[in-house]
Design an enzyme around this catalytic site. Structure first.
Site, PDB file in Angstrom:
ATOM      1  N   HIS A   1       1.094  -1.137   0.020  1.00 17.81           N
ATOM      2  CA  HIS A   1      -0.032  -0.128  -0.049  1.00 17.81           C
ATOM      3  C   HIS A   1       1.101   1.245   0.062  1.00 17.81           C
ATOM      4  CE1 HIS A   1       0.665  -1.448   4.091  1.00 17.81           C
ATOM      5  NE2 HIS A   1       0.619  -0.226   4.679  1.00 17.81           N
TER       6      HIS A   1
ATOM      7  N   HIS B   1       0.635   5.113   1.114  1.00 22.07           N
ATOM      8  CA  HIS B   1      -0.147   6.137   2.123  1.00 22.07           C
ATOM      9  C   HIS B   1       0.058   7.548   1.174  1.00 22.07           C
ATOM     10  CE1 HIS B   1      -0.108   4.023   5.789  1.00 22.07           C
ATOM     11  NE2 HIS B   1       1.135   3.297   5.398  1.00 22.07           N
TER      12      HIS B   1
HETATM   13  P1  AMP Z   1       1.547   0.324   7.329  1.00 22.37           P
HETATM   14  O1  AMP Z   1       1.887   0.534   8.944  1.00 22.37           O
HETATM   15  O2  AMP Z   1       2.243   1.247   6.414  1.00 22.37           O
HETATM   16  O3  AMP Z   1       1.394  -1.211   7.239  1.00 22.37           O
HETATM   17  O4  AMP Z   1       0.155   0.861   7.255  1.00 22.37           O
HETATM   18  C1  AMP Z   1      -1.194   0.031   7.591  1.00 22.37           C
HETATM   19  C2  AMP Z   1      -2.205   1.107   7.734  1.00 22.37           C
HETATM   20  O5  AMP Z   1      -3.365   0.632   7.517  1.00 22.37           O
HETATM   21  C3  AMP Z   1      -2.155   1.805   8.984  1.00 22.37           C
HETATM   22  O6  AMP Z   1      -2.166   3.244   8.707  1.00 22.37           O
HETATM   23  C4  AMP Z   1      -3.635   1.546   9.631  1.00 22.37           C
HETATM   24  O7  AMP Z   1      -4.338   2.706  10.048  1.00 22.37           O
HETATM   25  C5  AMP Z   1      -4.465   1.214   8.199  1.00 22.37           C
HETATM   26  N1  AMP Z   1      -5.581   0.340   8.430  1.00 22.37           N
HETATM   27  C6  AMP Z   1      -5.569  -0.859   9.032  1.00 22.37           C
HETATM   28  N2  AMP Z   1      -6.719  -1.563   9.181  1.00 22.37           N
HETATM   29  C7  AMP Z   1      -7.384  -0.708   8.234  1.00 22.37           C
HETATM   30  C8  AMP Z   1      -8.847  -0.691   8.097  1.00 22.37           C
HETATM   31  N3  AMP Z   1      -9.874  -1.647   8.197  1.00 22.37           N
HETATM   32  N4  AMP Z   1      -9.265   0.360   7.295  1.00 22.37           N
HETATM   33  C9  AMP Z   1      -8.544   1.406   6.764  1.00 22.37           C
HETATM   34  N5  AMP Z   1      -7.171   1.674   7.231  1.00 22.37           N
HETATM   35  C10 AMP Z   1      -6.696   0.438   8.053  1.00 22.37           C
END
Ligand code: AMP
Ligand code: ZN
Length: 143
Positions: free
Chosen positions: A101, A103
């Site tokens: 993903h 950001h």
């Molecule tokens: P990372 O730490 O780069 O792997 O980012 C994962 C991101 O996913 C975090 O910023 C979380 O807030 C986000 N996240 C986790 N679960 C969900 C969800 N169900 N809906 C939206 N965002 C999510």
């Protein structure tokens, strides 16, 4: 292909609710629940790939191709004064969801919620050091 136990695959499938920003055949984008800053969005490929290391070029191509228009939609909506793109790979680098993903973090000024602890070490390296390092990486780049 959906990956068992992957929350982002479940979001794409609609099995877990999300605030969808954009969707087409290759890509899905939705608001990050953490909303580090207002409009913080995640852009993901529909194909499950763990992180950047395991991402085929065509998946990366389709993913990154959508980022500018989603960034511009956020910019048009919330009028941020800047935007950071961030991609975390592996746990020590803060990856917590193991579906690639990007950001998109719109910026609004000091204290807006986002910070990076970026330290420069430019004084530690001569150009010859950088050239030697660059050659090693270059030699390890798949032809
Ligand atoms: P990372 O730490 O780069 O792997 O980012 C994962 C991101 O996913 C975090 O910023 C979380 O807030 C986000 N996240 C986790 N679960 C969900 C969800 N169900 N809906 C939206 N965002 C999510
Ligand atoms: Zn997945």
């Amino acid at each position: 292909m959906a990956h068992e136990d992957c929350i982002f695959c479940k979001i794409i499938e609609g099995d877990i609710p999300s605030a969808k920003v954009y969707e087409d055949e290759h890509v899905f984008a939705f608001l990050d629940i953490s909303q580090v800053t207002k409009g913080h969005t995640l852009v993901i490929p529909k194909v499950h790939t763990k992180n950047i290391y395991e991402t085929p070029a065509n998946v990366a191509k389709e993913l990154f191709a959508r980022v500018p228009k989603i960034a511009n939609a956020i910019k048009k909506t919330y009028n941020p004064i800047g935007m950071n793109l961030l991609n975390n790979n592996e746990e020590p680098a803060d990856q917590s969801v193991f579906h690639l993903h990007i950001h998109l973090i719109p910026r609004y000024g000091e204290g807006d919620g986002y910070s990076s602890n970026w330290v420069t070490h430019s004084d530690d390296y001569e150009m010859t050091d950088l050239e030697a390092m660059a050659k090693k990486i270059s030699d390890n780049t798949e032809k």
